[in-house]
Design an enzyme around this catalytic site. Structure first.
Site, PDB file in Angstrom:
ATOM      1  N   HIS A 182      -1.712 -13.028  -1.756  1.00 22.34           N
ATOM      2  CA  HIS A 182      -2.941 -13.446  -1.070  1.00 22.34           C
ATOM      3  C   HIS A 182      -2.906 -14.913  -0.654  1.00 22.34           C
ATOM      4  CE1 HIS A 182      -5.331  -9.799  -2.871  1.00 22.34           C
ATOM      5  NE2 HIS A 182      -4.459  -9.460  -1.937  1.00 22.34           N
ATOM      6  N   HIS A 199       0.831  -1.205   0.000  1.00 27.43           N
ATOM      7  CA  HIS A 199       0.000   0.000   0.000  1.00 27.43           C
ATOM      8  C   HIS A 199       0.865   1.253   0.000  1.00 27.43           C
ATOM      9  CE1 HIS A 199      -4.290  -1.383   1.242  1.00 27.43           C
ATOM     10  NE2 HIS A 199      -3.747  -2.197   0.373  1.00 27.43           N
ATOM     11  N   ASP A 200       1.951   1.211   0.752  1.00 24.63           N
ATOM     12  CA  ASP A 200       2.853   2.362   0.776  1.00 24.63           C
ATOM     13  C   ASP A 200       3.320   2.673  -0.648  1.00 24.63           C
ATOM     14  OD1 ASP A 200       4.428   4.418   1.818  1.00 24.63           O
ATOM     15  OD2 ASP A 200       6.178   3.111   2.005  1.00 24.63           O
ATOM     16  N   ASP A 249       7.390   5.592   0.097  1.00 21.51           N
ATOM     17  CA  ASP A 249       7.996   6.716   0.814  1.00 21.51           C
ATOM     18  C   ASP A 249       7.534   6.801   2.263  1.00 21.51           C
ATOM     19  OD1 ASP A 249       5.401   7.600   0.592  1.00 21.51           O
ATOM     20  OD2 ASP A 249       5.932   9.626  -0.033  1.00 21.51           O
ATOM     21  N   GLY A 289       4.431   6.448  -4.132  1.00 20.49           N
ATOM     22  CA  GLY A 289       5.672   5.681  -4.121  1.00 20.49           C
ATOM     23  C   GLY A 289       6.012   5.158  -2.741  1.00 20.49           C
ATOM     24  N   ASN A 292      -7.597   1.057   3.776  1.00 24.68           N
ATOM     25  CA  ASN A 292      -6.456   0.874   4.675  1.00 24.68           C
ATOM     26  C   ASN A 292      -6.841   0.560   6.103  1.00 24.68           C
ATOM     27  OD1 ASN A 292      -5.000   1.587   2.519  1.00 24.68           O
ATOM     28  ND2 ASN A 292      -4.268   3.530   3.321  1.00 24.68           N
ATOM     29  N   VAL A 307       0.804   4.376  -3.228  1.00 18.44           N
ATOM     30  CA  VAL A 307       0.343   5.751  -3.036  1.00 18.44           C
ATOM     31  C   VAL A 307       1.577   6.632  -2.812  1.00 18.44           C
ATOM     32  CG1 VAL A 307      -1.262   7.218  -1.772  1.00 18.44           C
ATOM     33  CG2 VAL A 307      -1.672   4.756  -1.868  1.00 18.44           C
ATOM     34  N   PRO A 322      -5.925  -0.382  -5.873  1.00 16.07           N
ATOM     35  CA  PRO A 322      -6.903  -1.218  -6.556  1.00 16.07           C
ATOM     36  C   PRO A 322      -8.020  -1.637  -5.601  1.00 16.07           C
ATOM     37  CG  PRO A 322      -4.688  -2.201  -6.673  1.00 16.07           C
ATOM     38  CD  PRO A 322      -4.598  -0.991  -5.798  1.00 16.07           C
TER      39      PRO A 322
HETATM   40  C1  HEM Z   1      -4.232  -6.696  -7.277  1.00 18.51           C
HETATM   41  C2  HEM Z   1      -4.853  -5.849  -6.507  1.00 18.51           C
HETATM   42  C3  HEM Z   1      -5.127  -6.110  -5.072  1.00 18.51           C
HETATM   43  C4  HEM Z   1      -6.320  -5.965  -4.463  1.00 18.51           C
HETATM   44  C5  HEM Z   1      -7.614  -5.502  -5.099  1.00 18.51           C
HETATM   45  C6  HEM Z   1      -6.152  -6.337  -3.081  1.00 18.51           C
HETATM   46  C7  HEM Z   1      -7.144  -6.295  -2.141  1.00 18.51           C
HETATM   47  C8  HEM Z   1      -7.029  -6.791  -0.862  1.00 18.51           C
HETATM   48  C9  HEM Z   1      -8.091  -6.825   0.099  1.00 18.51           C
HETATM   49  C10 HEM Z   1      -9.484  -6.265  -0.109  1.00 18.51           C
HETATM   50  C11 HEM Z   1      -7.626  -7.460   1.200  1.00 18.51           C
HETATM   51  C12 HEM Z   1      -8.406  -7.815   2.469  1.00 18.51           C
HETATM   52  C13 HEM Z   1      -8.468  -6.654   3.413  1.00 18.51           C
HETATM   53  C14 HEM Z   1      -9.388  -6.994   4.552  1.00 18.51           C
HETATM   54  O1  HEM Z   1     -10.561  -7.251   4.295  1.00 18.51           O
HETATM   55  O2  HEM Z   1      -8.922  -7.016   5.695  1.00 18.51           O
HETATM   56  C15 HEM Z   1      -6.260  -7.815   0.941  1.00 18.51           C
HETATM   57  C16 HEM Z   1      -5.446  -8.470   1.829  1.00 18.51           C
HETATM   58  C17 HEM Z   1      -4.106  -8.665   1.628  1.00 18.51           C
HETATM   59  N1  HEM Z   1      -3.386  -8.254   0.525  1.00 18.51           N
HETATM   60 FE1  HEM Z   1      -4.123  -7.550  -1.194  1.00 18.51          FE
HETATM   61  N2  HEM Z   1      -4.864  -6.705  -2.881  1.00 18.51           N
HETATM   62  C18 HEM Z   1      -4.190  -6.562  -4.055  1.00 18.51           C
HETATM   63  C19 HEM Z   1      -2.849  -6.771  -4.265  1.00 18.51           C
HETATM   64  C20 HEM Z   1      -1.958  -7.099  -3.263  1.00 18.51           C
HETATM   65  C21 HEM Z   1      -0.525  -7.054  -3.390  1.00 18.51           C
HETATM   66  C22 HEM Z   1       0.216  -6.589  -4.635  1.00 18.51           C
HETATM   67  C23 HEM Z   1      -0.015  -7.474  -2.207  1.00 18.51           C
HETATM   68  C24 HEM Z   1       1.425  -7.598  -1.783  1.00 18.51           C
HETATM   69  C25 HEM Z   1       2.418  -7.820  -2.605  1.00 18.51           C
HETATM   70  C26 HEM Z   1      -1.130  -7.795  -1.354  1.00 18.51           C
HETATM   71  C27 HEM Z   1      -1.031  -8.317  -0.098  1.00 18.51           C
HETATM   72  C28 HEM Z   1      -2.086  -8.597   0.730  1.00 18.51           C
HETATM   73  C29 HEM Z   1      -1.953  -9.317   1.989  1.00 18.51           C
HETATM   74  C30 HEM Z   1      -0.688  -9.929   2.529  1.00 18.51           C
HETATM   75  C31 HEM Z   1      -3.227  -9.337   2.563  1.00 18.51           C
HETATM   76  C32 HEM Z   1      -3.609  -9.946   3.928  1.00 18.51           C
HETATM   77  C33 HEM Z   1      -3.465  -8.879   4.979  1.00 18.51           C
HETATM   78  C34 HEM Z   1      -3.662  -9.383   6.396  1.00 18.51           C
HETATM   79  O3  HEM Z   1      -3.792 -10.576   6.640  1.00 18.51           O
HETATM   80  O4  HEM Z   1      -3.686  -8.518   7.289  1.00 18.51           O
HETATM   81  N3  HEM Z   1      -2.286  -7.534  -2.018  1.00 18.51           N
HETATM   82  N4  HEM Z   1      -5.921  -7.392  -0.315  1.00 18.51           N
END
Ligand code: HEM
Ligand SMILES: *[C@@H]1O[C@H](CO)[C@@H](O)[C@H](O)[C@H]1NC(C)=O
Ligand SMILES: *[C@@H]1O[C@H](CO)[C@@H](O)[C@H](O)[C@H]1NC(C)=O
Ligand SMILES: CC(=O)N[C@H]1CO[C@H](CO)[C@@H](O)[C@@H]1O
Length: 344
Positions: free
Chosen positions: A207, A81-82, A89, A87, A109, A85, A177
């Protein structure tokens, strides 16, 4: 690396393996469009100015991940996320002020975790070498070390990022996204960060660890079972799985209930996520969207039929690219004293 030419997956993998063999690791050298900026991030940037920095971060993160493994997905997501948005930073770490709401407080967030840990480890680094190591670098290193600590891949983190001084909630909402996006929408957003389709496919593999709240995928449980048009149509969530989530997990706890994204191995960095995607059990429309593109689907099929190391390689390579997005270097920005507030 010849990252500008789309290579078929097997060729790309051979390239990646070859790079490993010559000892360069999954480096950040392939970051396109970020050449000048990239030249200034370098491995061991703090070797002279704060030789203990990387060890302090690593030791602290490993200790805490051992005690609370869910910190690993939290840190990985916070770093991502950092970077999306303004870059990489450290702006995600800033608290809101009287002047306005910060990225941290944007709806996407609110479920981020791990801020305390970053603030504490930054405190330790400050004790060792005041005013030298940026919060952006601490976060980038911590995310890498946390994923490695749960047995996931490791990647090279060149350092030298500077901290930004601006963080706004509106920007976070606009730049990140959404889980309801279709493939073309995701590709466009990633392209805006200098990341390509394969970065999207492999970084989504993050994920394979972590949890999601029911509110994040409610759209696929209660309405709009599919989205998109024609060949871009995102398949609905597997009906039996959706019914289970509706009737159990997401019913008891409501929108605040948390569900493992890769059930059964949500703290193991493995191929489980891509299996859930192929079985239409990945929670978000943005996950399901990956198989609506023939090339992406073929890449995923290639990786799930290979040893996990292959996924580790491509993930590591894309993480290095993510970690270099729009970084501030040299005399830009500042080295924050506290990660939650800009220097006065
Ligand atoms: C492709 C677009 C992406 C979307 C739309 C997206 C969306 C989300 C959403 C909605 C959640 C769940 C948040 C919640 O309900 O608590 C999530 C969790 C997570 N995302 Fe993504 N994500 C994306 C890409 C990424 C990328 C690029 C990474 C890291 C390289 C990432 C790493 C994670 C991780 C590790 C979690 C679990 C967080 C936790 O257990 O606290 N995601 N993501
Ligand atoms: C930032 O906000 C958190 C949560 O509201 C708070 O606990 C912390 O003390 C704040 N940090 C600073 C330096 O103001
Ligand atoms: C599908 O196409 C129609 C007409 O072109 C458009 O109005 C609609 O927004 C599209 N739906 C999605 C989900 O893209
Ligand atoms: C899941 C979650 O915490 N959602 C919150 C996101 O932010 C909005 C507004 O800031 C809240 O109303 C939601 O509850």
């Amino acid at each position: 690396m010849a990252a500008a030419v789309p290579l078929p997956l097997p060729v790309m993998l051979l390239v990646a393996v070859a790079v490993m063999l010559v000892g360069a690791g999954a480096g950040a050298a392939g970051v396109r469009g970020g050449r000048q900026r990239q030249q200034q991030l370098r491995m061991g940037f703090y070797d002279k100015s704060c030789p203990a920095a990387e060890r302090i971060v690593g030791d602290y993160v490993r200790l805490h991940v051992r005690r609370v493994p869910t910190v690993a997905p939290a840190l990985l997501r916070t770093h991502y996320h950092d970077c999306f948005v303004r870059g990489c930073d450290g702006s995600i770490l800033l608290n809101s002020t009287a002047a306005g709401a910060a990225e941290k407080d944007a709806p996407p967030n609110l479920t981020l975790r791990g801020f305390d840990l970053i603030d504490r480890v930054k405190g330790l680094v400050e004790e060792a070498c005041p005013g030298v190591v940026s919060c952006a670098d601490v976060l980038a290193l911590a995310a890498r070390d946390a994923v490695a600590a749960i047995g996931g891949p490791s990647w090279r983190v060149p350092t030298g990022r500077r901290d930004g001084t601006v963080s706004t909630m509106q920007e976070a909402v606009r730049e990140l996204p959404s889980p309801s996006m279709t493939f073309p929408q995701l590709v466009a957003l990633f392209a805006g960060k200098g990341l390509d389709v394969r970065d999207l496919v492999w970084l989504s593999g993050a994920h394979t660890i972590g949890i999601a709240h029911c509110s994040s995928f409610a759209d696929r449980l209660y309405s709009y079972p599919s989205a998109g048009n024609g060949t871009g149509t995102v398949p609905p969530l597997d009906a039996a799985y959706a019914a289970n989530l509706r009737q159990r997990k997401c019913r008891m706890g409501g929108r605040d209930a948390a569900v493992e994204m890769d059930p059964g191995s949500f703290l193991t960095f493995d191929l489980g996520y891509y299996h859930t995607v192929l079985k239409h059990r990945a929670l978000f429309r943005s996950d399901a969207a990956l198989v609506t593109d023939a090339a992406a689907r073929a890449d995923i099929a290639g990786v799930v039929s290979s040893p996990p190391e292959v996924f580790f390689q491509v993930f590591a390579r894309s993480m290095a690219r993510l970690g270099a997005v729009e970084v501030k270097t040299g005399s830009q920005g500042e080295i924050r004293k506290h990660c939650a507030v800009v220097n006065s």
